[in-house]
Design a protein around this motif. Structure first.
Motif, short mmCIF file in Angstrom:
data_model
loop_
_atom_site.label_atom_id
_atom_site.label_comp_id
_atom_site.label_asym_id
_atom_site.label_seq_id
_atom_site.Cartn_x
_atom_site.Cartn_y
_atom_site.Cartn_z
N LEU A 75 0.73 -1.09 -0.04
CA LEU A 75 -0.05 0.10 -0.27
C LEU A 75 0.82 1.33 0.17
O LEU A 75 2.08 1.09 0.43
N HIS A 76 0.39 2.42 -0.44
CA HIS A 76 1.01 3.44 -0.63
C HIS A 76 0.57 4.46 0.28
O HIS A 76 -0.67 4.92 0.46
N VAL A 77 1.43 5.06 1.27
CA VAL A 77 1.24 6.14 2.40
C VAL A 77 1.30 7.47 1.92
O VAL A 77 2.62 7.80 1.59
N PHE A 78 0.34 8.34 1.95
CA PHE A 78 0.38 9.66 1.59
C PHE A 78 0.24 10.59 2.76
O PHE A 78 -0.29 10.47 3.79
N GLY A 79 1.12 11.82 2.87
CA GLY A 79 1.13 12.65 3.89
C GLY A 79 1.55 12.24 5.25
O GLY A 79 1.01 12.80 6.17
N ALA A 80 2.43 11.48 5.15
CA ALA A 80 3.09 11.03 6.47
C ALA A 80 3.68 12.13 7.14
O ALA A 80 4.55 12.96 6.70
N LYS A 81 3.32 12.14 8.48
CA LYS A 81 4.07 13.10 9.28
C LYS A 81 4.17 12.52 10.61
O LYS A 81 3.80 11.47 11.15
N ASN A 82 5.20 13.26 11.54
CA ASN A 82 5.50 12.80 12.85
C ASN A 82 6.20 11.39 12.98
O ASN A 82 5.74 10.53 13.73
N ILE A 83 6.95 11.01 11.89
CA ILE A 83 7.43 9.91 11.73
C ILE A 83 8.70 9.80 12.78
O ILE A 83 9.61 10.55 12.81
N MET A 84 8.64 8.95 13.64
CA MET A 84 9.52 8.67 14.82
C MET A 84 9.72 7.33 15.41
O MET A 84 8.66 6.66 15.09
N ARG A 85 10.89 7.33 16.24
CA ARG A 85 10.98 5.74 16.73
C ARG A 85 9.69 5.76 17.88
O ARG A 85 9.62 6.72 18.58
N SER A 86 9.15 4.33 17.82
CA SER A 86 8.12 4.27 18.75
C SER A 86 8.67 3.64 20.05
O SER A 86 9.53 2.86 20.16
N ALA A 87 7.77 4.04 21.16
CA ALA A 87 8.16 3.40 22.48
C ALA A 87 7.14 2.15 22.79
O ALA A 87 7.20 1.59 23.51
N ALA A 88 6.09 2.14 21.79
CA ALA A 88 5.25 1.10 21.65
C ALA A 88 5.78 -0.36 21.61
O ALA A 88 6.96 -0.29 20.74
N GLU A 89 5.33 -1.32 22.17
CA GLU A 89 5.86 -2.53 21.76
C GLU A 89 5.09 -3.58 20.68
O GLU A 89 5.43 -4.52 20.44
N GLU A 90 3.93 -3.18 20.31
CA GLU A 90 2.89 -3.48 19.70
C GLU A 90 2.75 -2.86 18.52
O GLU A 90 2.43 -1.62 18.70
N GLN A 91 2.40 -3.49 17.23
CA GLN A 91 2.11 -2.90 16.09
C GLN A 91 0.82 -2.40 16.11
O GLN A 91 -0.16 -3.16 16.69
N SER A 92 0.11 -1.37 15.24
CA SER A 92 -1.27 -1.02 15.42
C SER A 92 -1.57 -0.22 14.00
O SER A 92 -0.53 0.43 13.48
#
Length: 121
Positions: free
Chosen positions: A46-63
């Protein structure tokens, strides 16, 4: 990844919102021209458009979370899989970012981002 549901915006313009799923995770994507059918397996990311706030996550689970009911904006937490293609994976849903990925992120990192829209081509 599989097409679970298609909601037509305009059949004449072949525009639709498509629910794409891979087991536990699903997202709502825009498709035009939509030549897909329910149950179809998608081979391309899939293609993601308008991505912002891209950063390393502190979360341990995907969502993947839809930000507004009836909209196409999502908040995503996934694994950064490939810096060349900017590929992210959430469960079995593969995505490619359209934007710059900040320095310091390593392949295998869990990352967070928000996006305006996800498309299926």
């Amino acid at each position: 990844m599989r097409v679970e549901y298609i909601e037509w915006i305009s059949r004449e313009a072949e525009e639709a919102e498509v629910v794409v799923s891979h087991g536990h995770f699903s997202c709502r994507a825009f498709s035009q021209p939509c030549l897909l059918s329910v149950g179809q397996v998608l081979e391309q990311p899939l293609h993601v458009f308008g991505a912002k706030n891209i950063m390393r996550s502190a979360a341990e689970e995907q969502s993947i979370e839809l930000q507004v009911e009836g909209g196409l904006a999502h908040k995503v937490t996934g694994i950064f899989k490939d810096s060349q293609s900017k590929r992210i994976i959430v469960g079995g849903i593969e995505m490619v970012l359209d934007d710059y990925i900040p320095g310091g992120l390593q392949v295998g990192d869990m990352i967070d981002f928000e996006c305006a829209r996800i498309d299926v081509w």
